[in-house]
Motif scaffolding. Structure first.
Motif, PDB file in Angstrom:
ATOM      1  N   PRO A   1       0.820  -1.299   0.097  1.00  0.00           N
ATOM      2  CA  PRO A   1      -0.215  -0.080  -0.165  1.00  0.00           C
ATOM      3  C   PRO A   1       0.734   1.374   0.065  1.00  0.00           C
ATOM      4  O   PRO A   1       1.926   1.504   0.956  1.00  0.00           O
TER       5      PRO A   1
ATOM      6  N   SER B   1       0.294   5.777   0.004  1.00  0.00           N
ATOM      7  CA  SER B   1      -0.612   6.906  -0.214  1.00  0.00           C
ATOM      8  C   SER B   1      -0.313   7.481  -1.735  1.00  0.00           C
ATOM      9  O   SER B   1       0.617   7.541  -2.053  1.00  0.00           O
TER      10      SER B   1
ATOM     11  N   VAL C   1       5.020   8.777  -3.617  1.00  0.00           N
ATOM     12  CA  VAL C   1       6.321   9.053  -2.969  1.00  0.00           C
ATOM     13  C   VAL C   1       6.588   7.962  -1.969  1.00  0.00           C
ATOM     14  O   VAL C   1       5.710   7.563  -1.193  1.00  0.00           O
TER      15      VAL C   1
ATOM     16  N   VAL D   1      12.555   0.494   2.209  1.00  0.00           N
ATOM     17  CA  VAL D   1      12.570   0.055   3.440  1.00  0.00           C
ATOM     18  C   VAL D   1      12.973  -1.457   3.362  1.00  0.00           C
ATOM     19  O   VAL D   1      13.373  -2.079   4.190  1.00  0.00           O
TER      20      VAL D   1
ATOM     21  N   GLY E   1      10.330  -5.199  -1.334  1.00  0.00           N
ATOM     22  CA  GLY E   1       9.355  -4.370  -2.472  1.00  0.00           C
ATOM     23  C   GLY E   1       9.640  -3.093  -2.896  1.00  0.00           C
ATOM     24  O   GLY E   1       9.636  -2.911  -4.110  1.00  0.00           O
TER      25      GLY E   1
END
Ligand SMILES: Cc1cc2nc3c(=O)[nH]c(=O)nc-3n(C[C@H](O)[C@H](O)[C@H](O)COP(=O)(O)OP(=O)(O)OC[C@H]3O[C@@H](n4cnc5c(N)ncnc54)[C@H](O)[C@@H]3O)c2cc1C
Length: 178
Positions: free
Chosen positions: A51, A53, A67, A71, A74
């Motif tokens: 997911p 934003s 944006v 981390v 993926g």
């Protein structure tokens, strides 16, 4: 062009990237605060959708911009995608933020790349107010320039004081020794 085709995938700063997808349907429907579920089609290890934003949309080129910060696996794979590659996008999902009334001067308060999710609402607000942006360090301060270009006054604070004001310590009693 197929919906989900990547128009741009650019490094903003450090581990932060901006990716712009061609997607007329999502671009037409999305409101600030909603998100898309992205599947990286060609990578079998990343079949689970991620997911993100919705940062911005454009009717001019039917695009949806996200944006993101690298981390894990993926987002690392996403950072390597090139214009012309393709992702499957589900959305717009979520309820979205309350739209700002025309007679209200908005103040947006965000931490780090949380400012990405509020940008579309800030852009659509008739009056441009203030962005209060906090981050751990200067390397995590992003998008303040985008808000400033809209007409927002940005106030920045970092934990270490490397950009903007140094965060005030959390002591509730006694003398601050920061
Ligand atoms: C509604 C919503 C909106 C979001 N919007 C955005 C957005 O706009 N931009 C954005 O950048 N992110 C956003 N996120 C977060 C984004 O979805 C995640 O950063 C992304 O899914 C991470 O995927 P990944 O495969 O790169 O990381 P993963 O590999 O799934 O790892 C995620 C985290 O877990 C840690 N991790 C992974 N494997 C292990 C392990 N074995 N042991 C311990 N820790 C591990 C990683 O270090 C990392 O911190 C949003 C999330 C939600 C729910």
């Amino acid at each position: 062009m197929q919906p989900g085709t990547i128009l741009e995938n650019t490094n903003l700063k450090g581990g932060y990237y901006r990716i712009r997808f061609f997607h007329p349907d999502i671009a037409a429907k999305a409101v600030g605060g909603q998100f898309v579920h992205v599947r990286l089609n060609r990578l079998e290890a990343h079949l689970l959708r991620r997911p993100f934003s919705i940062h911005d949309t454009s009717a001019a080129d039917n695009s949806v911009t996200v944006v993101y910060k690298v981390v894990g696996e993926g987002t690392k794979a996403m950072s390597e995608l090139q214009p012309g590659d393709f992702c499957d996008l589900l959305g717009p999902l979520g309820v979205g933020y309350t739209q700002i009334a025309d007679d209200t001067i908005p103040v947006f308060v965000a931490g780090g790349y949380g400012s990405a999710a509020m940008y579309l609402t800030a852009k659509n607000a008739k009056q441009k107010g203030i962005l209060m942006l906090g981050a751990r360090t200067e390397a995590d301060v992003i998008l303040n320039d985008r808000y400033e270009a809209l007409g927002y006054d940005s106030r920045i604070a970092t934990n270490d004081g490397s950009m903007g004001k140094k965060r005030i310590c959390n002591r509730t009693s006694g003398r601050c020794t920061c």
